[in-house]
Enzyme design. Structure first.
Site, PDB file in Angstrom:
ATOM      1  N   GLU A 429       0.802  -1.228   0.000  1.00  0.00           N
ATOM      2  CA  GLU A 429       0.000   0.000   0.000  1.00  0.00           C
ATOM      3  C   GLU A 429       0.830   1.271   0.000  1.00  0.00           C
ATOM      4  O   GLU A 429       0.818   2.041   0.963  1.00  0.00           O
ATOM      5  CB  GLU A 429      -0.980  -0.021   1.175  1.00  0.00           C
ATOM      6  CG  GLU A 429      -1.962  -1.166   1.025  1.00  0.00           C
ATOM      7  CD  GLU A 429      -3.030  -1.219   2.099  1.00  0.00           C
ATOM      8  OE1 GLU A 429      -2.700  -0.987   3.267  1.00  0.00           O
ATOM      9  OE2 GLU A 429      -4.182  -1.497   1.764  1.00  0.00           O
ATOM     10  N   GLU A 522      -4.320 -10.474   0.418  1.00  0.00           N
ATOM     11  CA  GLU A 522      -5.054 -10.462   1.689  1.00  0.00           C
ATOM     12  C   GLU A 522      -6.493 -10.826   1.345  1.00  0.00           C
ATOM     13  O   GLU A 522      -7.036 -10.339   0.357  1.00  0.00           O
ATOM     14  CB  GLU A 522      -5.021  -9.075   2.350  1.00  0.00           C
ATOM     15  CG  GLU A 522      -3.624  -8.631   2.750  1.00  0.00           C
ATOM     16  CD  GLU A 522      -3.556  -7.194   3.283  1.00  0.00           C
ATOM     17  OE1 GLU A 522      -4.583  -6.680   3.775  1.00  0.00           O
ATOM     18  OE2 GLU A 522      -2.473  -6.602   3.205  1.00  0.00           O
TER      19      GLU A 522
HETATM   20  C1  GAL Z   1      -5.154  -3.861   4.186  1.00  0.00           C
HETATM   21  C2  GAL Z   1      -3.735  -3.643   4.638  1.00  0.00           C
HETATM   22  C3  GAL Z   1      -3.421  -4.390   5.903  1.00  0.00           C
HETATM   23  C4  GAL Z   1      -4.511  -4.176   6.902  1.00  0.00           C
HETATM   24  C5  GAL Z   1      -5.818  -4.597   6.340  1.00  0.00           C
HETATM   25  C6  GAL Z   1      -6.967  -4.313   7.265  1.00  0.00           C
HETATM   26  O1  GAL Z   1      -5.543  -2.820   3.380  1.00  0.00           O
HETATM   27  O2  GAL Z   1      -2.818  -4.024   3.659  1.00  0.00           O
HETATM   28  O3  GAL Z   1      -2.191  -3.927   6.383  1.00  0.00           O
HETATM   29  O4  GAL Z   1      -4.567  -2.821   7.206  1.00  0.00           O
HETATM   30  O5  GAL Z   1      -6.088  -3.860   5.187  1.00  0.00           O
HETATM   31  O6  GAL Z   1      -6.910  -4.980   8.456  1.00  0.00           O
END
Ligand code: GAL
Length: 990
Positions: A429, A522
């Site tokens: 990010e 993620e």
């Molecule tokens: C994503 C980010 C993570 C964490 C997650 C939310 O956007 O890469 O670091 O913030 O969201 O828990």
């Protein structure tokens, strides 16, 4: 010993310098060597202040190294996800800057002198200092660090060669230029948080090393290429020995090929002990042969398509924060292996080097993130008014180029000999631009053997693989089909613009993304109760070869041990330490609780990540292998027809990777449970470990366990207007008040639940606010009518909501045989219930006026399940204490539902109550009410009220993952509809 020799210097702002760092030795590999080293961890002197230039340092005290000072009584931790906790004015930081001045004496061992005289060097090594440090010995400048999670080394030979005692001082600042590059979603905590060592580097030693151990899946041959370098970066000859393979050759003689080697994979992590030696130094390492390839749209290891069943892992601990003890790292890997995970992303920075060693040994595919995130530049969802961030993003700002390119080289150099590392990622990010382009160049040059990716290269112009976070099932399916709808393409273009990029002509249409392998960097955001529908994600992976699985967000809740205002021990989150800016409990979204207790989500993941899929139907079970390399000979199949009490081995024919077989099961029983267990111990996984389990339940046979009550008694209305029906007493408003010898506080139809994190304020669809707006959390009962109807007591009530006309009509029909009561509860929500507003629950809650601590139930267990979770639960007779039935989510919320329960018995020494639900309903028992769960902000603040609250649910809304992902899939949405619950309540005497 003086505590500082450093005069205050108001001109040298070393902590704001770019590219950052002074006098650091070049990046090199992290090596295990026989060259002597002296560990400097332990108790150091410490002075704390608020100015980086050293003005006004406080009285000397002590501090533990490694550690974070906010967790040792200085300053306070602060949690923000995206936004910077300081004004965003890179590279500058505020004058007020929490500063830790560390000091101790240091002395090179006398026996080092010969090596030094022979041209050796003494090196001071820091494995991690957050966020920047300046180092002095006897007041003489040594250098400045740059990159909190990157190894920093300094040549201190001249200062220490005399073997005398010297004063080492390390001034660490909380805010520095590094802060802008290290905006990861975690606590802002500072200090020397990884080990400090003094290394003796012999002349002619192995200063840096690159080993490439390739495996050819076609022939089984292994090829080892070793490049050793001296301190000047020149290649030097070194003797390479791998005794188990008979290798004994010079590194400069070229690649060494062995006809047959056992390859390394997460399924079979074979490592070979190797030594690389020069005359003055021997380095030991464990080499795994493997080949990582991006082959068109397929990601392969050793020639096979790999599914990443992974998790994102931060370094977190409730007591020491990002400081990692060996036990933590070992425990995490052990838990991952025990729960069928095969991959880990070190979000969002290089981990402690030891972690990778454990991954090599246990077998986990690792994606290492570089130490780079600058999210606070490009999220205006958080601070709306200021559009300046995108334009100033470091990813496109030339002043950050050297710093970020150097960071990239440094993290890859440190870990490139780790077998388990299969993918490098530039960071997280931080948008894209000319700087990330240069980082790609540097990464590809530093290691041509592994794919380099970066999620925010959405078009995947440079990234070797396409990855996204939190894609919905629908979007993922489109990616799998390689065909994006116009709407989704538009969304992706919008995402590009969100990074400050002009979408190229054609938007996303000509993007290379769909020509490359895809994974979720993620997904399945595991905050609180959830995430839902992991099953459906993994089904997609099976259906579409281009989808390679991904990494659940995230491994651990980063809660910190503290106390609430009443002194109760709690896990603290954002806002608990007096922070003005914070992101509350968004820091608690892991598969394990802060103390590393597995949450039900880890059990759910274990099931859906299982390398073998198991489906049980009457008479047969289908066993489908999802392994890439292993057959199933390490597993034993077993069946139980008595609800998991006794097990009988089943013949399991050999099953090649990706193939399936069928098991013949005994004739239909009420419950047929099948499991696969390990035959032998394998790394951290013991023999007899249940890999996967599944069952088939004959619902009709189970329902027959609750035969119809003979209706022997009729309801009787007493003079005071109350009612008696067998063991049940009802007051004049026809509210159940007594069940045999047990007082009942209340029993009512229940449409509510304490909202889960995925329903709360910061989520995409904040249901909590809507539910509370209509006062669903404080429904009020109104008796419409109570009457005897033959031998039944019929109670009609209306459940109304303050301020509006919504609610539900409820009809309870009570009958009894004199010892037990049956009740049928019909719930009919208002016909005008808003269509887009799901109900939390259709159920019934009773508060028994005793704390019944022993619970036994026949239902799905042992862990909780909601409509879209609960993977790995099977039907059985489970016992637990009332306390054990609670999931201690950091932020209190609905939890603990056991699905398909046909019988539940709650007792204390004097007896208790048995519930029977022929249809198999949700069952939850708690020492407190939903209102208490709804009210408290920390698990440790919950107060038992001496009662036992039992909630029986005919239906529940799914939990989804809307805190940072999709809402529940349509099939798990509880739309307003009528429901009927049937229960038998039997008072039990001891
Ligand atoms: C994503 C980010 C993570 C964490 C997650 C939310 O956007 O890469 O670091 O913030 O969201 O828990």
């Amino acid at each position: 010993m003086p505590t500082t020799t450093i005069p205050v210097d108001r001109t040298d702002r070393w902590w704001e310098e770019l590219p950052g760092g002074r006098n650091r030795l070049p990046a090199r590999a992290h090596l295990n060597s026989d060259a002597p080293q002296l560990n400097l961890d332990g108790t150091w002197g410490f002075r704390y202040g608020q100015r980086a230039d050293g003005t006004g340092l406080g009285e000397p005290g002590t501090i533990e190294v490694p550690g974070m000072w906010q967790l040792q009584g200085h300053g306070a931790p602060q949690y923000t996800n995206v936004i910077y906790p300081i004004p965003r004015q890179a590279p500058h930081v505020p004058d007020e800057n929490p500063t830790g001045h560390y000091f101790r004496t240091v002395q090179a061992p006398a026996e080092w002198s010969n090596t030094v005289e022979a041209g050796g060097r003494i090196v001071l090594r820091f494995l991690g200092v957050d966020s920047a440090a300046r180092i002095w010995i006897d007041g003489q400048d040594v250098g400045v660090t740059s990159g909190s999670r990157l190894t920093q080394e300094f040549d201190v030979t001249d200062a220490l060669a005399d073997g005398a005692e010297h004063l080492l001082e390390v001034r660490v600042v909380q805010w520095s230029v590094n802060t802008y590059l290290e905006d990861q979603d975690m606590w802002w905590t500072s200090g020397i948080f990884r080990s400090v060592d003094l290394l003796l580097r012999p002349a002619g030693g192995v200063e840096d090393l690159t080993t490439v151990a390739d495996y050819d899946p076609a022939t089984g041959a292994g090829t080892l290429t070793v490049t050793a370098r001296d301190a000047s970066g020149e290649e030097i000859p070194a003797q390479v020995q791998v005794p188990a393979l008979g290798i004994d050759a010079s590194s400069t003689d070229g690649p060494i090929t062995v006809q047959q080697v056992a390859p390394w994979s997460a399924e079979g992590p074979t490592l070979y002990d190797a030594t690389i030696a020069t005359d003055s130094e021997t380095v030991t390492l464990r080499i795994g042969f493997r080949r990582v390839e991006v082959d068109g749209e397929i990601f392969r290891i050793n020639g096979e398509r790999i599914v990443l069943r992974g998790v994102n892992r931060h370094e977190a601990d409730p007591r020491v924060g990002r400081t990692q003890h060996f036990e933590n790292m070992d425990r995490d890997v052990e838990l991952m292996k025990l729960h069928n995970l095969n991959a880990v992303r070190t979000s969002h920075y290089p981990p402690h080097p030891r972690f990778l060693e454990v991954c090599d040994e246990a077998g986990l595919y690792v994606l290492v993130d570089g130490d780079f995130e600058a999210h606070g530049f490009h999220s205006d969802s958080t601070w709306g008014e200021d559009p300046s961030g995108r334009a100033e993003r470091p990813a496109d700002d030339p002043q950050f180029k050297d710093a970020l390119v150097e960071r990239t080289r440094r993290f890859i150099a440190r870990d490139r000999n780790s077998t388990s590392v299969v993918i490098w990622s530039l960071g997280n990010e931080a948008a894209t631009g000319q700087v990330t382009d240069a980082m790609f160049d540097a990464a590809e040059a530093a290691d041509p053997t592994r794919p380099v990716i970066y999620e925010q290269d959405y078009r995947t112009d440079r990234s070797a693989m396409f990855s996204l976070m939190y894609s919905t099932h629908e979007e993922s399916e489109q990616i799998g089909r390689r065909e994006l709808s116009a709407e989704y393409r538009e969304k992706l273009v919008h995402m590009l613009r969100g990074l400050g990029l002009d979408a190229p002509d054609g938007g996303f249409d000509d993007a290379p993304a769909l020509t490359k392998p895809f994974f979720w960097i993620e997904f399945a955001h595991a905050m609180g109760n959830g995430a839902g529908s992991l099953k459906e994600y993994m089904d997609l992976v099976e259906q579409y070869p281009a989808l390679h699985g991904g990494f659940i967000w995230e491994w651990i809740d980063h809660g910190i041990d503290t106390t609430d205002a009443d002194g109760n021990p709690i896990w603290g989150y954002g806002g608990d330490f007096g922070e003005r800016l914070h992101d509350a409990n968004f820091v608690a979204d892991g598969l394990v609780l802060p103390d590393r207790t597995p949450s039900p989500a880890l059990e759910d993941a274990k099931h859906h990540y299982s390398p073998v899929r198991l489906e049980v139907s009457p008479g047969r079970a289908v066993v489908k292998s999802r392994y890439a390399f292993r057959d199933l000979s390490h597993l034993r199949a077993e069946v139980s027809v008595d609800g998991r009490v006794t097990w009988q081995e089943l013949e399991l024919h050999p099953v090649a990777p990706g193939e399936q077989t069928e098991l013949t099961l005994p004739d239909a029983a009420e419950v047929t449970t099948v499991r696969l267990v390990t035959r032998e111990a394998d790394g951290p996984v013991p023999a007899g470990h249940e890999l996967v389990t599944a069952d088939h339940v004959d619902a009709r046979a189970l329902a027959a366990r609750v035969p119809a009550l003979s209706r022997q008694v009729a309801p009787e209305q007493l003079e005071d207007g109350s009612w008696q029906l067998g063991p049940a007493h009802f007051d004049d408003l026809a509210r159940l008040t007594q069940l045999g010898w047990i007082e009942v506080e209340h029993a009512w139809a229940d449409l509510y639940r304490a909202p889960v994190d995925n329903e709360r304020a910061r989520t995409r669809v904040p249901l909590e606010a809507r539910w509370k707006q209509i006062c669903l959390d404080v429904a009020r009962r109104r008796l419409v009518e109570a009457r005897a109807d033959g031998d039944a007591l019929v109670v009609r009530t209306h459940l109304g909501l303050d301020g509006n006309g919504l609610g539900a009509d409820v009809t309870e029909t009570w009958t009894s045989d004199g010892t037990a009561v049956d009740v049928q509860v019909e719930i009919a929500p208002s016909s005008r219930w808003p269509e887009d507003l799901p109900l939390p629950r259709l159920g019934w809650t009773i508060a028994l006026d005793r704390q019944l601590t022993a619970v036994e139930y026949d239902g799905y267990g042992p862990h909780e399940s909601y409509p879209d979770t609960g993977g790995g639960t099977t039907f059985g007779t489970w016992s637990a204490t009332l306390e054990e039935l609670q999931t201690r989510y950091v932020f209190p919320q609905e939890n603990g539902n056991r699905a398909g329960t046909v019988r539940a018995r709650l007792t204390d020494d004097a007896g208790g109550v048995e519930f029977a639900m022929p249809e198999g309903l949700g069952f939850a028992a708690r020492p407190w009410s939903s209102a208490e769960l709804d009210l408290r902000a920390h698990n440790g603040s919950l107060r038992a009220d001496g009662r036992t609250w039992v909630t029986i649910s005919a239906a529940l809304h799914g939990v989804g993952s809307a805190a940072c992902g999709p809402v529940p899939l349509p099939e798990y949405v509880l739309t307003a509809r009528s429901a009927t619950l049937r229960m038998r309540l039997t008072p039990v005497s001891a």
